[in-house]
Design an enzyme around this catalytic site. Sequence first.
Site, PDB file in Angstrom:
ATOM      1  N   ASN A  12       5.706   8.360  -0.216  1.00  0.00           N
ATOM      2  CA  ASN A  12       5.288   7.974  -1.761  1.00  0.00           C
ATOM      3  C   ASN A  12       3.983   8.382  -2.040  1.00  0.00           C
ATOM      4  O   ASN A  12       3.098   7.421  -1.909  1.00  0.00           O
ATOM      5  CB  ASN A  12       6.022   6.671  -2.257  1.00  0.00           C
ATOM      6  CG  ASN A  12       5.684   6.494  -3.713  1.00  0.00           C
ATOM      7  OD1 ASN A  12       5.235   7.696  -4.351  1.00  0.00           O
ATOM      8  ND2 ASN A  12       5.810   5.135  -4.097  1.00  0.00           N
ATOM      9  N   LYS A  14       2.467   8.652  -5.019  1.00  0.00           N
ATOM     10  CA  LYS A  14       2.009   8.038  -6.095  1.00  0.00           C
ATOM     11  C   LYS A  14       1.186   8.859  -6.793  1.00  0.00           C
ATOM     12  O   LYS A  14       1.285  10.306  -7.081  1.00  0.00           O
ATOM     13  CB  LYS A  14       1.227   6.747  -5.897  1.00  0.00           C
ATOM     14  CG  LYS A  14       2.111   5.665  -4.934  1.00  0.00           C
ATOM     15  CD  LYS A  14       1.858   4.348  -4.930  1.00  0.00           C
ATOM     16  CE  LYS A  14       2.793   3.620  -4.022  1.00  0.00           C
ATOM     17  NZ  LYS A  14       2.198   2.212  -3.885  1.00  0.00           N
ATOM     18  N   HIS A  97      10.825   2.303  -8.570  1.00  0.00           N
ATOM     19  CA  HIS A  97       9.764   1.627  -8.100  1.00  0.00           C
ATOM     20  C   HIS A  97       9.120   0.573  -8.898  1.00  0.00           C
ATOM     21  O   HIS A  97       9.179   0.637  -9.851  1.00  0.00           O
ATOM     22  CB  HIS A  97       8.605   2.754  -7.640  1.00  0.00           C
ATOM     23  CG  HIS A  97       7.513   2.182  -6.696  1.00  0.00           C
ATOM     24  ND1 HIS A  97       6.408   1.440  -7.103  1.00  0.00           N
ATOM     25  CD2 HIS A  97       7.459   2.562  -5.412  1.00  0.00           C
ATOM     26  CE1 HIS A  97       5.793   1.324  -6.217  1.00  0.00           C
ATOM     27  NE2 HIS A  97       6.257   1.894  -5.044  1.00  0.00           N
ATOM     28  N   GLU A  99       6.147  -0.286  -9.378  1.00  0.00           N
ATOM     29  CA  GLU A  99       5.062   0.189 -10.360  1.00  0.00           C
ATOM     30  C   GLU A  99       5.774   0.803 -11.791  1.00  0.00           C
ATOM     31  O   GLU A  99       5.150   0.600 -12.810  1.00  0.00           O
ATOM     32  CB  GLU A  99       4.203   1.371  -9.673  1.00  0.00           C
ATOM     33  CG  GLU A  99       3.217   0.596  -8.533  1.00  0.00           C
ATOM     34  CD  GLU A  99       2.651   1.501  -7.408  1.00  0.00           C
ATOM     35  OE1 GLU A  99       3.083   2.569  -7.553  1.00  0.00           O
ATOM     36  OE2 GLU A  99       2.375   0.859  -6.323  1.00  0.00           O
ATOM     37  N   GLU A 169      11.081  -3.409  -1.060  1.00  0.00           N
ATOM     38  CA  GLU A 169       9.741  -3.470  -1.083  1.00  0.00           C
ATOM     39  C   GLU A 169       9.074  -4.584  -1.700  1.00  0.00           C
ATOM     40  O   GLU A 169       9.282  -4.526  -2.751  1.00  0.00           O
ATOM     41  CB  GLU A 169       9.211  -2.028  -1.892  1.00  0.00           C
ATOM     42  CG  GLU A 169       9.518  -0.894  -1.352  1.00  0.00           C
ATOM     43  CD  GLU A 169       8.546   0.210  -1.815  1.00  0.00           C
ATOM     44  OE1 GLU A 169       8.039   0.957  -0.825  1.00  0.00           O
ATOM     45  OE2 GLU A 169       8.311   0.474  -3.075  1.00  0.00           O
ATOM     46  N   GLY A 175       0.700  -2.053  -0.807  1.00  0.00           N
ATOM     47  CA  GLY A 175      -0.656  -1.728  -1.089  1.00  0.00           C
ATOM     48  C   GLY A 175      -1.486  -2.857  -0.550  1.00  0.00           C
ATOM     49  O   GLY A 175      -2.913  -2.800  -0.924  1.00  0.00           O
ATOM     50  N   SER A 209       3.147  -1.696   2.674  1.00  0.00           N
ATOM     51  CA  SER A 209       2.237  -1.757   3.985  1.00  0.00           C
ATOM     52  C   SER A 209       2.561  -1.338   5.422  1.00  0.00           C
ATOM     53  O   SER A 209       2.234  -1.862   6.360  1.00  0.00           O
ATOM     54  CB  SER A 209       1.369  -3.296   3.897  1.00  0.00           C
ATOM     55  OG  SER A 209       0.796  -3.356   2.585  1.00  0.00           O
TER      56      SER A 209
HETATM   57  P1  PGA Z   1       2.228   0.964   0.324  1.00  0.00           P
HETATM   58  O1  PGA Z   1       3.136   1.467  -0.738  1.00  0.00           O
HETATM   59  O2  PGA Z   1       2.819   1.783   1.929  1.00  0.00           O
HETATM   60  O3  PGA Z   1       0.984   1.612   0.154  1.00  0.00           O
HETATM   61  O4  PGA Z   1       2.263  -0.703   0.389  1.00  0.00           O
HETATM   62  C1  PGA Z   1       4.449   1.566  -0.308  1.00  0.00           C
HETATM   63  C2  PGA Z   1       5.219   2.026  -1.692  1.00  0.00           C
HETATM   64  O5  PGA Z   1       4.811   1.181  -2.897  1.00  0.00           O
HETATM   65  O6  PGA Z   1       6.142   2.527  -1.955  1.00  0.00           O
END
Ligand code: PGA
Length: 252
Positions: A12, A14, A97, A99, A169, A175, A209
């Site tokens: 992903n 983003k 997601h 976000e 998640e 992140g 992560s």
């Molecule tokens: P990350 O993000 O691997 O940077 O923690 C995962 C995601 O938001 O899909």
Amino acid sequence: MAHARRPLIAGNWKMHKTVAQTRAFIAELLAAALPEEIDVVIAPPFTALEAAHDALGESPVFLGAQTMHEGAQGPFTGEISPVMLIELGVTYVILGHSERRLQFGESDASINNKVRSAIAHGITPVVAVGETEAEHAAGVARVRVVSQTVAAFAGVTAADAGRCVVAYEPIWAIGTGLVDSPEGANAVIGEIRACVAGLENARLLYGGSMKGENAAALMAQPNIDGGLVGGASLTVPGFLAIVEAARARANA
Ligand code: PGA
């Protein structure tokens, strides 16, 4: 014996990578020998989908979008429809997601509309669910995640649900470098598997992560069929380290 549920690693991106950066990433990725035993998806921004489709050519890497509108067309300024995505070779779409839920106001009901639309259009949804840090601390992660999953799949048949993908998640792990424990993630994903008819057959991923260093331990768990990867999917070596860990699951 190969695992019944084919492992899946989805990157992903983003809001990262221009068209030129997307082309460079794909050229580097396709120069590597990708394992045949797993499915690999990259989800660039909308603006880079056409270039990605072109650069992927006949390669086995699948193209994903990061969200979509549920309608085929209409007066929805700024939105992108499943019909438009299909034209660009998109076969997966990340829906719900955290976000999108937290920063763009996506509700369980709108995510359900998108899931049903993606299925109707033949695009595989990757439904993201997860609890906040406060919910995690309060011990209500499983309740939260089960309610998001049940809502996302309302009105979906068991056969269709079985062809979908769900990514657990935990928001506090996205992140942050704080990865959930393999056992903890496996337990929550087990609840996801059990809460909607058909998900016992679906690919269920962990996200938050995930990195080359922790991916193998996560995917050694019985319920974790792969990963939804943000930060570590932005470089080819970082992404390939996780893809290699998924190969080990396929052959376990
Ligand atoms: P990350 O993000 O691997 O940077 O923690 C995962 C995601 O938001 O899909």
